[in-house]
Design an enzyme around this catalytic site. Structure first.
Site: not given
Ligand SMILES: NCCCN[C@H]1CC[C@H](NCCCN)CC1
Length: 289
Positions: A138-139, A107, A157-160, A226
């Protein structure tokens, strides 16, 4: 006292609103603005850069589907990687599998982890599992350092795409995920809404079809808070043992040994198969192999 409206250039001309009882936290991390508020009807709400990430009332729909769609599609997952997911909800769902030996999570924003532990204990409970190793970073960089064929499953499981997660929607990242997976390994990524982002989805599908030589499918679920009330997922497998995402090989909803802690609120085996059924406009745009 008042309303929070989720206004964003990512969904022009519309905004979902929630009645606010009290703002509980406001901060700025190295990456984004972080806010938590008590809503009137959806429990506590986590907001990053003005975008709703989860609410206590409906987070089950997203966390359970993004986790069980991939993990119920393969027999006995052992090593799982989560990219993003700093609220801990996906970890909570992965912990249900007794076959899992190791859960790595990467994360980028430690404030998300800290805020989730403070305000969303029933979500952050996932961090308490002894199999979990938390990496703050950083992934993209994390995956470059991973040995080839390490994981049975990766969950993104990311944001946008606007903000810290932008790179997680691009081809080089998908290629690094494919390299980190064993033959027949599976990945599930947050893949936006067919009502709002058909163009982004078509790009993701095209990239995934080039990178993942097993199967590539789009699935979806409803999440009232959402935008457009739904969110999709890309389910892909690497070349190797065939994965038929539409017919789960494991029923976590019937395996009572998993219910010792907390029963599933949303996911079940029928919904698993139904999640891959798409409206006609989406079938035409996405197709399915
Ligand atoms: N573990 C929960 C993380 C939530 N991921 C994302 C949060 C932002 C949300 N925007 C939806 C934008 C319209 N599709 C997508 C899921």
């Amino acid at each position: 006292p008042g309303w929070f409206s989720e206004i964003s250039p990512m969904w022009p001309g519309e905004a979902h609103s929630l009645k606010v009882e009290k703002i509980l936290f406001e901060g700025k991390s190295d990456y984004q603005n972080v806010m938590v508020f008590q809503s009137s009807t959806y429990g506590k709400v986590l907001v990053l850069d003005g975008v709703i990430q989860l609410t206590e009332r409906d987070e089950c729909a997203y966390q359970e589907m993004i986790t069980h769609l991939p993990l119920c599609s393969i027999p006995n997952p052992r090593k799982v990687l989560v990219i993003g997911g700093g609220d801990g909800g996906v970890l909570r769902e992965i912990a249900r599998y007794s076959s899992v030996e190791k859960i790595d999570i990467c994360e980028i924003d430690k404030m998300v982890v800290e805020v989730s532990k403070q305000f969303f204990p029933d979500v952050a409970v996932g961090f308490e599992d002894p199999r979990v190793t938390l990496n703050i970073g950083d992934g993209v960089a994390f995956l470059k350092a991973v040995e080839e064929g390490t994981y049975d499953a990766v969950i993104v499981d990311s944001s946008d795409p606007i903000g810290p997660a932008q790179e997680l929607f691009e081809k080089p990242f998908f290629a690094s995920v494919a390299r980190a997976l064993r033959p027949g390994g599976v990945v599930c990524t947050q893949a936006e809404s067919i009502w709002l982002h058909m163009d982004i989805i078509e790009g993701i599908v095209a990239n995934c079809r080039q990178v993942f030589k097993g199967s590539v499918n789009y699935a979806w679920t409803t999440v009232p808070t959402y935008p457009s009330g739904m969110i999709g997922f890309m389910l892909c497998s690497t070349e190797g043992p065939t994965v038929d995402f539409k017919n789960p090989v494991y029923s976590i909803d019937e395996d009572d040994s998993q219910h010792s802690t907390r029963p599933l609120k949303f996911y079940n085996s029928e919904l698993h198969s139904a999640a891959f059924c798409l409206p006609s406009f989406a079938k035409r745009a996405i197709g399915s192999k």
